[in-house]
Structures are given as structure tokens and as C-alpha cells.
Design an enzyme around this catalytic site. Structure first.
Site, PDB file in Angstrom:
ATOM      1  CE  LYS A  26     -72.445 -32.200 -84.120  1.00 48.39           C
ATOM      2  NZ  LYS A  26     -71.984 -33.355 -85.168  1.00 48.39           N
ATOM      3  CE  LYS A  53     -84.345 -35.276 -64.357  1.00 53.75           C
ATOM      4  NZ  LYS A  53     -83.572 -35.401 -62.876  1.00 53.75           N
ATOM      5  CG  ASP A 101     -87.897 -26.588 -76.519  1.00 54.32           C
ATOM      6  OD1 ASP A 101     -87.278 -27.500 -75.940  1.00 54.32           O
ATOM      7  OD2 ASP A 101     -86.535 -25.496 -76.984  1.00 54.32           O
ATOM      8  CB  CYS A 119    -101.278 -15.834 -48.606  1.00 61.34           C
ATOM      9  SG  CYS A 119    -101.003 -16.509 -46.900  1.00 61.34           S
ATOM     10  CD  GLU A 137    -101.217 -20.120 -55.023  1.00 62.59           C
ATOM     11  OE1 GLU A 137    -102.333 -19.839 -54.521  1.00 62.59           O
ATOM     12  OE2 GLU A 137    -100.259 -19.604 -54.518  1.00 62.59           O
ATOM     13  CG  MET A 182    -107.485 -12.068 -47.338  1.00 63.59           C
ATOM     14  SD  MET A 182    -106.957 -12.487 -45.853  1.00 63.59           S
ATOM     15  CE  MET A 182    -108.619 -13.033 -45.267  1.00 63.59           C
ATOM     16  CD  GLN A 183    -101.682 -12.089 -44.080  1.00 62.98           C
ATOM     17  OE1 GLN A 183    -100.488 -11.353 -44.278  1.00 62.98           O
ATOM     18  NE2 GLN A 183    -101.604 -13.327 -43.553  1.00 62.98           N
ATOM     19  CG  HIS A 242    -101.039 -20.108 -50.991  1.00 65.33           C
ATOM     20  ND1 HIS A 242    -100.146 -19.055 -51.564  1.00 65.33           N
ATOM     21  CD2 HIS A 242    -100.658 -20.061 -49.758  1.00 65.33           C
ATOM     22  CE1 HIS A 242     -99.696 -18.512 -50.807  1.00 65.33           C
ATOM     23  NE2 HIS A 242     -99.671 -19.048 -49.249  1.00 65.33           N
ATOM     24  CG  LEU A 279     -93.659 -30.216 -68.542  1.00 67.44           C
ATOM     25  CD1 LEU A 279     -94.508 -30.138 -67.607  1.00 67.44           C
ATOM     26  CD2 LEU A 279     -92.879 -29.323 -69.025  1.00 67.44           C
ATOM     27  N   GLY A 332     -96.807 -13.527 -50.293  1.00 64.61           N
ATOM     28  CA  GLY A 332     -95.166 -13.243 -50.055  1.00 64.61           C
ATOM     29  C   GLY A 332     -95.118 -12.816 -48.517  1.00 64.61           C
ATOM     30  CD  GLU A 384     -95.039 -10.798 -42.935  1.00 67.36           C
ATOM     31  OE1 GLU A 384     -96.156 -10.768 -43.428  1.00 67.36           O
ATOM     32  OE2 GLU A 384     -94.130 -11.555 -43.605  1.00 67.36           O
TER      33      GLU A 384
HETATM   34  N1  GLN Z   1     -96.366 -13.097 -44.589  1.00 64.78           N
HETATM   35  C1  GLN Z   1     -97.779 -13.588 -44.352  1.00 64.78           C
HETATM   36  C2  GLN Z   1     -97.900 -14.691 -43.333  1.00 64.78           C
HETATM   37  O1  GLN Z   1     -96.985 -15.186 -43.028  1.00 64.78           O
HETATM   38  C3  GLN Z   1     -98.415 -14.084 -45.804  1.00 64.78           C
HETATM   39  C4  GLN Z   1     -97.990 -15.426 -46.145  1.00 64.78           C
HETATM   40  C5  GLN Z   1     -98.199 -15.777 -47.635  1.00 64.78           C
HETATM   41  O2  GLN Z   1     -98.432 -14.911 -48.239  1.00 64.78           O
HETATM   42  N2  GLN Z   1     -97.972 -17.074 -47.908  1.00 64.78           N
HETATM   43  O3  GLN Z   1     -99.031 -14.786 -42.845  1.00 64.78           O
END
Ligand code: GLN
Length: 544
Positions: free
Chosen positions: A195, A26, A248, A391, A518, A394-395, A516, A28, A364, A415
Site C-alpha cells: 500500500k 534510516k 529487506d 572491558c 568493536e 577482561m577485568q 572496546h 542504514l 558491562g 565495582e
Molecule cells: N564496569 C566496568 C568499568 O566501569 C567495565 C565497563 C565496560 O565493560 N564497559 O570499568
């Protein structure tokens, strides 16, 4: 000449509901309609109404609910808002999405403050009024609001929403409101046909609530015979010209063109009495052309936790596609389980990594799989494979570099461990606690890019703004040490003195960003970090 008084140019509303089954796309469909209507020159806005009780979608498990989409103003929202932004020029905000939980919370707070003057507080009118109030707020600066009701007609949770949008037509005038119902037509093998009965029942349910769909869009996995339109028209009480199909497609970016070919956008404007010219859809056509005529494939290794890879990287997946479409390439994503990389290098995961033309480590939370991700980053750095870290990606690139190049052997992120050299650490006020809402750096922040760097070249700009969702930051204490060994700090937030973008001197394309990107990529204007990463990966021809 005696002209009738010019009618006030009324604001228009489209409400989109779904029937028969959930997951019909929906969001989309709503986004694709918005895409076409905007290209007709209409000032649109979009709203997602979610019938679930959660107050804060940001705390919902991504594996259950898909990705958390972040807006400029820092709202953690439903992933459908991602579709809305990708298909339109809109920048959405926390006003673009609300849940039943938020509605009830507001009503209960009002009651506690005595705003209802001791009256009995009820679903009708108090909850429905709060829903209608929020619809009006979302429609404030547009000429046409497209509002999508989450869930399926017949759900207990959806009822107050359906009642609210029913009343809404009476409030603003029925000529200003259009109801679109999206239904599934299942194919029954034994009968060899699609149907319509479940769709008929869903419309019957709507009608029993006083809602009469003006337009029906049928989802199916195959072409729909004209007789089906006639049947639905007869049983659902609407002209057959108002019944359309959404079969589809192999790419979601073909949906607007498919709608346009059937004349849905024209029908909608006609029904709402909005007269516009034909839409300019050259950019939509160009995207479809590039999808259908790829020059070659590009293989991108995406290294993450297994469960996250499948469910929770919607925007990332789309942004990679945008980059590939822009370069007229076919994206072949290789989802690589980071934990598998921690084991022996003969595994299929390592084979996949070695066959990737570019490597990406996305955002993540949590320690699991991080050592595998670091191995992938080390591979990308030493073998000169284009790398893009987002994110957490990169860390970890920073940690990898600290450990293996700058000789900070115990480099780590706070972390994952309270011990070691915290190249990545918690900022004051941003405490531990997984991905639970609350203390994250969220939403748009400014970033200054250094001239002469890859990031500056990629963006073609000194000042940018990107969206964040994280708790930890680069520890400035280690920066000089890393810079001396060839790491470049190419983007910073000057106000807060925080590192935003890093890259490597001696590498064809190695870039990591704390934010981010994206979330801001669209097929019609791909994010430059994605289009350049894909193009660099395309140039890196590896053995498959
Ligand atoms: N866990 C990491 C932080 O809290 C990276 C978070 C993320 O990748 N969005 O900074």
C-alpha cells in the site's frame, strides 16, 4: 574561446527523513548511500540530528535506546553513528551528532549571556538558526554532507529540524540540497498488495511544511511492482526514476549493492550536479560474496546479562560478523545468560557454552551475572577454548585467574564489593555510580604492545589507539603475582601506567582488552582482534 565563468564548486547537502513508521533503518540507508558516494571519490561527511530532548545520549538506557556508541574524541552518541563509521572510512566526532536538548541548551545559554540583545527568543529563528549552524559546522571539511533527521515526519519533535532544512536550501542554494524521504510500504494480506497511501500522506505532510522530496526510497518486505513506482511518482510529484526500493535483506551489508544496482548513487550525483566516475565497489562485492558463500559455520558463545544481550551490543554483534565474513564463515552467535550459568551445569545454557567454538564476555556494568561470567571464563581457560574478553570481560578474566591460579581467593572488583582483594579498582577521580555519564575514561587512548605477544602478532604493530568506556582499571599491585603464574601483560598505556591487554601463556587464544575494539571494526576492514578470534574459534572443532 569565450567560456562561461567556471561555477564555484559548491558544497552539497543531502537530508534524509523518514515517514510512516519509525525503525525503518534510516541510519542504514544513509550509511549505505554514503558508502557508495565515497567510493565515487566524493569527500563526504555525515551528521545525525536527534529530535529527543536528552542532552547526553550516554546516559540513556541501552535497553531503551540500543547501544551507546563511543567516538575517538570520547562522545557517547547515538548508535547510528556506528553504522556511519562501519560503512565508510569516516572517523566521527562529537560534532557528528546533536540532540534537541543540546540545541535548546545552547540557545538558552546564549540568551542568558545576553547574545540575543533582549529580543524574544523563539523556535524560528533562534532554534532553527542553531540547527543550521551545527549543520554548517559538520560540513566544514567535506564536499558532501549527508544529514539524517531522527524520528518520523509528523512527530512534534521533528518540526524545528524540518523547518531548518527547508530554510537551509534557501541559504545555500536549492541546487546544492537534495531531500531523500524513506517510507514504509506496508503489505496488506487481505488485499494481497503493498500500500502506498501512508507514504503519500507522509509526503503530503512534508509538502505542507514546504519540503519537496527529490528522491523517495520505499522500504518493504517484498519486491515492488513497477505500477507502485508510477503511483508514488504521480501522487508525490516526482519522476518515477527518482523512486527506489529498499527491500529487506538477510544481511545489512547487502544494502549498498542493492542501492547501486538500482542506480541510486548515480541518480543522486546527477541531481546534485556532481560528476564522478563509476564507483569502485570491489570491496563491497567481496563482502557480499563471502556472506553468500560461507565455507562453514562458527559458533560463538556470548555470555552476558540477558537483557543486554538482546539490545545493547550492536557494534559487538557487527564486529563478530565482520570477523566471520573475513574468514568466509557464517557466524552462529549463542547468547548465553550469565545468571543461568551460576546454576547447575546441566542447564541448556551450559550445553550452549560447551557447544561454542569460542567464548566472548563483552563489556558491562554492575555485579549481576558476573559469577556466571567468571565460570564461563574458567571453562574457556581450562578447556583451552578461544577466549575474548572485552572491558568487563577482561577485568573478570583477571579476577578468575587471580582466584583460581594465583591463589588470591578473595580477588574481586571494587565495582562489586568494597571488601576483598581489589584486582580491579577505581582509579583516582573515577568514582562509583553505574553507567551514568560523567567520570568514565572515554574515547581514544594510546596503547603500547609488547613484541612477541599474541596481541602484537594480531595487530602487527607496536603502537595502537583504541576507544574506552569504563571507570575501573587493573590494580598494578597484583600484576607481578599474576605474571609469575603465567598471565602476560601484552598491552599498556605508558603515560598513565595502565594495563590495556592481557593474555595467557599456556593457551591457544586467550586475550582480554580494557578497551572496546568493536567500535572500530568495519566489514571492509575487520578489526584484527575479531578476525583472529573467529579464525582461532574455527580451528577449535567441538562437538555440537
Ligand atoms: N564496569 C566496568 C568499568 O566501569 C567495565 C565497563 C565496560 O565493560 N564497559 O570499568
Amino acid at each position: 574561446m569565450n567560456r562561461p565563468a567556471q561555477k564555484k564548486n559548491n558544497k552539497k547537502y543531502i537530508f534524509i527523513t523518514g515517514g510512516v513508521a519509525s525503525s525503518l533503518g534510516k541510519g542504514l540507508a544513509a550509511a549505505s548511500l554514503a558508502c557508495l558516494l565515497e567510493r565515487r571519490g566524493i569527500k563526504i561527511n555525515m551528521l545525525k540530528m536527534d529530535p529527543y530532548i536528552n542532552v547526553d545520549p550516554g546516559t540513556m538506557s541501552p535497553t531503551q535506546h540500543g547501544e551507546v556508541f563511543v567516538t575517538d574524541d570520547g562522545a557517547e552518541t547515538d548508535l547510528d553513528l556506528g553504522h556511519y563509521e562501519r560503512f565508510t572510512s569516516l572517523t566521527l566526532s562529537r560534532k557528528s551528532n546533536f540532540t534537541t536538548g543540546q540545541v535548546y541548551l545552547q540557545v538558552i545559554e546564549n540568551e542568558r549571556e545576553g547574545k540575543y540583545l533582549g529580543k524574544t527568543v523563539q523556535v524560528v529563528p533562534h532554534i532553527t538558526n542553531e540547527i543550521k549552524r551545527r549543520i554548517l559546522v559538520a560540513a566544514k571539511d567535506c564536499d558532501l554532507l549527508l544529514g539524517e533527521i531522527g524520528g518520523t515526519v509528523g512527530d512534534i519533535e521533528s518540526q524545528p529540524y524540518l523547518e531548518a532544512i527547508r530554510q537551509f536550501a534557501a541559504d545555500v542554494g536549492p541546487e546544492n540540497v537534495l531531500y531523500i524521504h524513506l517510507v514504509l510500504l506496508p503489505y496488506i494480506n487481505a488485499a494481497g498488495e503493498l500500500k502506498t497511501k501512508p507514504a503519500q500522506h507522509s509526503v503530503k505532510e512534508l509538502r505542507s511544511l514546504g519540503l519537496f522530496p527529490d528522491v523517495i526510497i520505499c522500504r518493504s518486505d517484498r519486491e515492488i511492482e513497477p505500477s507502485i513506482y508510477e503511483k508514488l511518482s504521480l501522487f508525490c510529484n516526482l519522476p518515477k526514476e527518482n523512486v527506489f526500493s529498499s527491500i529487506d535483506m538477510d544481511s545489512i551489508y547487502k544494502v549498498p549493492m542493492n542501492f547501486h544496482r538500482q542506480g541510486i548513487d548515480e541518480k543522486i550525483t546527477e541531481l546534485l550536479g556532481m560528476w564522478t566516475g563509476r564507483p569502485d565497489i570491489r570491496d563491497v562485492e567481496k563482502v557480499v560474496h563471502n556472506i553468500e558463500h560461507p565455507l562453514r559455520e562458527v559458533r560463538i558463545g556470548i555470555v552476558g546479562k540477558y537483557t543486554e544481550l538482546i539490545e545493547s551490543y550492536k557494534s559487538l554483534d557487527e564486529a563478530l560478523h565482520h570477523g566471520a565474513i573475513f574468514n568466509q564463515l557464517k557466524l552462529v552467535p549463542l547468547y548465553i545468560d550469565a545468571e543461568e550459568l551460576e546454576k547447575d551445569t546441566d542447564s541448556p545454557s551450559w550445553d550452549a557454552l560447551r557447544s561454542a567454538q569460542g567464548i566472548l564476555v563483552p563489556g558491562g556494568f554492575g555485579e549481576r551475572g558476573t559469577e556466571g561470567k567468571i565460570k564461563a571464563i574458567e571453562y574457556a581457560r581450562t578447556k583451552k577454548v578461544p577466549y575474548f574478553g572485552i572491558c568487563l570481560g577482561m577485568q573478570l578474566a583477571m579476577i578468575e585467574f587471580a582466584r583460581h591460579v594465583a591463589n588470591v581467593k578473595d580477588a574481586n572488583s571494587e565495582e562489586f564489593s568494597s571488601k576483598g582483594s581489589h584486582v580491579i579498582h577505581y582509579m583516582a577521580g573515577q568514582s562509583e555510580g553505574g553507567s551514568k555519564g560523567g567520570t568514565m575514561r572515554l574515547g581514544a587512548y594510546a596503547c603500547h604492545l609488547e613484541k612477541g605477544t599474541l596481541a602484537h602478532k594480531v595487530y602487527g604493530s607496536n603502537e595502537i589507539s583504541e576507544r574506552h568506556r569504563h571507570r575501573l582499571e587493573v590494580n598494578n599491585k597484583f600484576i607481578e603475582e599474576l605474571k609469575n603464574k603465567g598471565m602476560v601483560i601484552s598491552g599498556v598505556n605508558k603515560e598513565m601506567n595502565l594495563v590495556e591487554v592481557i593474555e595467557l601463556e599456556d593457551h591457544p587464544h586467550f586475550i582480554g582488552c580494557q578497551y572496546h575494539p568493536e567500535f572500530k571494526s568495519k566489514p571492509f576492514s575487520p578489526h584484527p582482534l575479531f578476525s583472529t578470534f573467529i579464525s582461532a574459534s574455527d580451528k577449535n572443532q567441538v562437538q555440537k
